[in-house]
Design a protein around this motif. Structure first.
Motif, short mmCIF file in Angstrom:
data_model
loop_
_atom_site.label_atom_id
_atom_site.label_comp_id
_atom_site.label_asym_id
_atom_site.label_seq_id
_atom_site.Cartn_x
_atom_site.Cartn_y
_atom_site.Cartn_z
N ASP A 17 0.80 -1.22 0.00
CA ASP A 17 0.00 0.00 0.00
C ASP A 17 0.84 1.28 0.00
OD1 ASP A 17 0.99 -0.14 2.58
OD2 ASP A 17 -0.98 -0.09 3.57
N GLU A 18 2.15 1.16 -0.16
CA GLU A 18 3.01 2.35 -0.18
C GLU A 18 3.12 2.93 -1.58
OE1 GLU A 18 6.04 2.23 3.45
OE2 GLU A 18 6.42 0.64 2.00
N SER A 19 3.52 4.18 -1.65
CA SER A 19 3.58 4.89 -2.93
C SER A 19 4.79 4.46 -3.75
CB SER A 19 3.66 6.40 -2.68
OG SER A 19 4.97 6.75 -2.28
N PRO A 20 4.72 4.66 -5.07
CA PRO A 20 5.89 4.40 -5.92
C PRO A 20 7.09 5.25 -5.51
CG PRO A 20 3.93 4.66 -7.26
CD PRO A 20 3.54 5.03 -5.86
N TRP A 21 6.84 6.46 -5.00
CA TRP A 21 7.95 7.30 -4.55
C TRP A 21 8.70 6.62 -3.40
CZ3 TRP A 21 9.86 11.30 -7.10
CH2 TRP A 21 9.04 11.98 -8.00
N THR A 22 7.98 5.96 -2.52
CA THR A 22 8.61 5.26 -1.41
C THR A 22 9.47 4.11 -1.92
OG1 THR A 22 6.81 5.84 0.08
CG2 THR A 22 8.17 3.96 0.72
N ALA A 23 8.94 3.34 -2.86
CA ALA A 23 9.70 2.23 -3.43
C ALA A 23 10.98 2.73 -4.10
CB ALA A 23 8.83 1.47 -4.43
N LEU A 24 10.86 3.79 -4.87
CA LEU A 24 12.02 4.35 -5.56
C LEU A 24 13.06 4.83 -4.55
CD1 LEU A 24 13.25 5.07 -8.32
CD2 LEU A 24 12.16 7.31 -8.10
N HIS A 25 12.60 5.48 -3.50
CA HIS A 25 13.50 5.97 -2.46
C HIS A 25 14.24 4.80 -1.80
CE1 HIS A 25 15.07 8.41 0.78
NE2 HIS A 25 14.48 7.63 1.66
N LEU A 26 13.54 3.72 -1.49
CA LEU A 26 14.19 2.56 -0.86
C LEU A 26 15.24 1.95 -1.78
CD1 LEU A 26 11.09 0.89 0.81
CD2 LEU A 26 13.09 1.86 2.00
#
Length: 163
Positions: A80-89
């Protein structure tokens, strides 16, 4: 995101993992104890793990077990997290593939790759769903998704020395 998961047991020979990766055309496999329908991850094994930690050391792929060379702990994001979060990780931890975990069950539900992120367009960063301290690329001069993904992909070139 790939939802068709193949997993491997940590006690499996590394040769089995390599053959499974070739068969599926993937570069990483989640390592799970007792591969159930929604397995819990112990680690990840990548094609790079096999080359650098086993082949380059002239070890026997049939004798080395997956659990001996897997990367652990696993860096992951929630479904349920945003694509921005995935990219940041991915950027923060210098990884190209990110397991996606169901927040309630804590079980893996898919794998997200940097190329998956390059094919979506979540729009300009507006602060929603981002981890603390993330500015969506503003510090690097862009809040545009496509430009930000390209920046992260470009920075992966030098990562081979780190993993």
């Amino acid at each position: 995101m790939s939802r068709e998961l193949a997993v491997i047991d940590p006690n499996s020979p590394l040769l089995e993992a390599a053959r499974l990766m070739r068969e599926l055309g993937v570069g990483a496999l989640p390592v799970c104890q007792g591969a159930a329908t929604l397995p819990r991850m112990l680690g990840m094994v990548t094609d790079r793990d096999i080359v650098v930690r086993v082949i380059a050391e002239d070890l026997d792929l049939e004798r080395v077990r997956v659990g001996e060379v897997m990367s652990s702990p696993v860096i992951y994001c929630y479904a349920d997290e945003s694509p921005w979060t995935a990219l940041h990780l991915m950027e923060q931890h210098l990884i190209r593939r990110l397991p996606v975990v169901d927040r309630e069950t804590r079980r893996i539900v898919g794998i997200l790759s940097i190329s998956d992120l390059s094919r979506i367009e979540p729009g300009p960063f507006e602060g929603q769903g981002a981890p603390a301290g993330m500015d969506g690329g503003a510090a690097l001069g862009t809040t545009d998704w496509s430009a930000r993904v390209v920046q992260v992909m470009g920075s992966h070139r030098g990562w081979s020395e780190l993993r």
